[in-house]
Write an enzyme that holds these catalytic residues in place. Structure first.
Site, PDB file in Angstrom:
ATOM      1  N   TYR A 142       0.838  -1.196   0.000  1.00 26.38           N
ATOM      2  CA  TYR A 142       0.000   0.000   0.000  1.00 26.38           C
ATOM      3  C   TYR A 142       0.884   1.263   0.000  1.00 26.38           C
ATOM      4  O   TYR A 142       0.700   2.167  -0.816  1.00 26.38           O
ATOM      5  CB  TYR A 142      -0.940   0.004   1.217  1.00 26.38           C
ATOM      6  CG  TYR A 142      -1.622   1.330   1.399  1.00 26.38           C
ATOM      7  CD1 TYR A 142      -2.479   1.825   0.415  1.00 26.38           C
ATOM      8  CD2 TYR A 142      -1.380   2.112   2.523  1.00 26.38           C
ATOM      9  CE1 TYR A 142      -3.090   3.062   0.564  1.00 26.38           C
ATOM     10  CE2 TYR A 142      -1.990   3.344   2.673  1.00 26.38           C
ATOM     11  CZ  TYR A 142      -2.843   3.815   1.693  1.00 26.38           C
ATOM     12  OH  TYR A 142      -3.427   5.049   1.830  1.00 26.38           O
ATOM     13  N   ARG A 222       0.162   6.505  17.883  1.00 25.15           N
ATOM     14  CA  ARG A 222      -0.188   7.032  16.562  1.00 25.15           C
ATOM     15  C   ARG A 222      -0.641   8.480  16.678  1.00 25.15           C
ATOM     16  O   ARG A 222      -1.088   8.921  17.725  1.00 25.15           O
ATOM     17  CB  ARG A 222      -1.336   6.219  15.935  1.00 25.15           C
ATOM     18  CG  ARG A 222      -0.983   4.789  15.592  1.00 25.15           C
ATOM     19  CD  ARG A 222      -0.057   4.720  14.387  1.00 25.15           C
ATOM     20  NE  ARG A 222       0.347   3.346  14.064  1.00 25.15           N
ATOM     21  CZ  ARG A 222       1.381   2.704  14.606  1.00 25.15           C
ATOM     22  NH1 ARG A 222       2.133   3.296  15.534  1.00 25.15           N
ATOM     23  NH2 ARG A 222       1.685   1.486  14.230  1.00 25.15           N
TER      24      ARG A 222
HETATM   25  N1  UDP Z   1      -4.932  -1.571  16.719  1.00 23.85           N
HETATM   26  C1  UDP Z   1      -5.219  -2.492  17.723  1.00 23.85           C
HETATM   27  N2  UDP Z   1      -6.322  -3.291  17.565  1.00 23.85           N
HETATM   28  C2  UDP Z   1      -7.141  -3.209  16.483  1.00 23.85           C
HETATM   29  C3  UDP Z   1      -6.849  -2.251  15.468  1.00 23.85           C
HETATM   30  C4  UDP Z   1      -5.731  -1.458  15.624  1.00 23.85           C
HETATM   31  O1  UDP Z   1      -4.499  -2.593  18.699  1.00 23.85           O
HETATM   32  O2  UDP Z   1      -8.110  -3.980  16.391  1.00 23.85           O
HETATM   33  C5  UDP Z   1      -3.742  -0.703  16.856  1.00 23.85           C
HETATM   34  C6  UDP Z   1      -2.729  -0.886  15.730  1.00 23.85           C
HETATM   35  O3  UDP Z   1      -1.803  -1.884  16.058  1.00 23.85           O
HETATM   36  C7  UDP Z   1      -2.097   0.511  15.669  1.00 23.85           C
HETATM   37  C8  UDP Z   1      -3.207   1.450  16.101  1.00 23.85           C
HETATM   38  O4  UDP Z   1      -4.169   0.626  16.760  1.00 23.85           O
HETATM   39  O5  UDP Z   1      -1.053   0.609  16.620  1.00 23.85           O
HETATM   40  C9  UDP Z   1      -3.866   2.149  14.948  1.00 23.85           C
HETATM   41  O6  UDP Z   1      -4.219   1.176  13.961  1.00 23.85           O
HETATM   42  P1  UDP Z   1      -5.128   1.507  12.722  1.00 23.85           P
HETATM   43  O7  UDP Z   1      -5.350   0.222  11.999  1.00 23.85           O
HETATM   44  O8  UDP Z   1      -6.336   2.258  13.198  1.00 23.85           O
HETATM   45  O9  UDP Z   1      -4.279   2.510  11.871  1.00 23.85           O
HETATM   46  P2  UDP Z   1      -2.801   2.370  11.222  1.00 23.85           P
HETATM   47  O10 UDP Z   1      -1.867   2.933  12.243  1.00 23.85           O
HETATM   48  O11 UDP Z   1      -2.564   0.929  10.920  1.00 23.85           O
HETATM   49  O12 UDP Z   1      -2.876   3.221  10.018  1.00 23.85           O
END
Ligand code: UDP
Length: 330
Positions: A142, A222
């Protein structure tokens, strides 16, 4: 008054940007195949052309509704996990989308373009906050797909004088503060809607992906940026495009851990988020926080909903009113 073509305008960030354009009195044509977006996310004031943005016939229909002052290109595949199962599709589709739309724009005499890009360009960053000087080294297909999109636009600039802004989003979250749009992905993979759904009982309990990161509470950090602030940034870069192409990292500069998000959702919603802890998710860096100094300096942008609780409050309100998303609007 200006007129804009917004591809992917029925999607999450696209629909909020359409609202921002309409709110200031601009005209908008949305081009969306509704494969991920929602008809209900396209406001009444915008025209919808339904079709794929790599289809020349569809593009001809859309550009016939011009002339457009600029094109804002949101339409893309955007799931990191999916991209690692089918990398050729991700890179192929996203590149075909941008080259088709930019090519049609050139043909129609449009020379301003805004691209949804991503923090995933940086992979595992060397330092945070992440500024625009850092190495571009995606660790997902991606991220790679958006990198090649940005590079393709360099050639449109060089050869055709197409000025573009590439906005590298960090973690888009929240919903229109007036409740007109929100986040509705299928499947949903993002932390904020999953945590809210878990607290509301409309989704399964949350799994926290890893508690052994090198961060104060062990969970990933994040930079959550409100989707209406992202939309606002798109409006603010448009005036720059008379002169030059630009690339900006787009986040608030403040990071929150997964545990802090869980706490915020519990506080705002008044219901705790049921969760368990699980292993790390492949490809997740410990900390991703943007430096948006360059964007702030060039455009005066700053987040209006910078606090995590503000983001969660608007998201909670939208999910309360739309427990099944756009499928069953309240
Ligand atoms: N995350 C989590 N459980 C979930 C989804 C996300 O712990 O079911 C964590 C993920 O590991 C990251 C953060 O939440 O550290 C944000 O993830 P998201 O997928 O929302 O966004 P990304 O950072 O991948 O763009």
């Amino acid at each position: 008054m200006s007129r804009y073509l917004v591809t992917g305008g029925a999607g999450y960030v696209g629909s909020h940007t359409v609202l921002a354009l309409l709110d200031r009195g601009d005209e908008v044509v949305v081009l969306d195949d509704l494969s991920k977006g929602h008809r209900g996310a396209v406001p009444r004031g915008a025209r919808l052309v339904q079709g794929r943005c790599a289809d020349p016939v569809v593009l001809e229909q859309a550009f016939a509704l011009g002339p457009f002052d600029a094109v804002l290109h949101f339409a893309a595949l955007s799931l990191v996990g999916d991209s690692m199962r089918d990398p050729m599709r991700y890179i192929g589709d996203n590149l075909a989308g941008v080259t088709s739309v930019a090519g049609a724009a050139v043909k129609a005499g449009v020379r301003k373009f805004v691209l949804s890009s991503t923090a995933a360009l940086f992979g595992f960053p060397e330092r945070v906050p992440i500024d625009e000087e850092q190495k571009l080294e995606p660790v997902s297909a991606y991220g790679e797909s958006k990198l090649v999109c940005e590079r393709a636009l360099d050639w449109a600039d060089r050869v055709h004088g197409m000025r573009f802004a590439a906005l590298r989003y960090f973690n888009a979250a929240g919903a229109d503060p007036a409740g007109r749009a929100g986040e509705d992905h299928d499947p949903e993979t993002h932390l904020v809607p999953l945590a809210i759904g878990a607290a509301m009982g409309t989704r399964a309990p949350l799994t926290v992906f890893g508690t052994d990161y090198d961060t104060p509470d062990g969970t990933c950090i994040r930079d959550y940026v409100h989707v209406s602030d992202l939309a606002d940034a798109h409006l603010r870069v448009l005036p720059l495009l008379g002169e030059r192409s630009v690339r900006f990292n787009l986040g608030t500069g403040t990071g929150y851990s997964v545990k802090q998000v869980i706490e915020s959702v519990g506080r705002i919603g008044g219901k705790p988020v049921p969760f368990s802890t699980g292993p790390r998710r492949a490809g997740d860096p410990a900390v991703l926080v943007a430096s948006s100094a360059k964007l702030r300096e060039a455009t005066g942008w700053s987040p209006r909903y910078g606090a995590l609780d503000d983001i969660v409050r608007t998201a909670w309100a939208w999910h309360s009113a739309h427990p099944r998303g756009y499928a069953k609007a309240a």
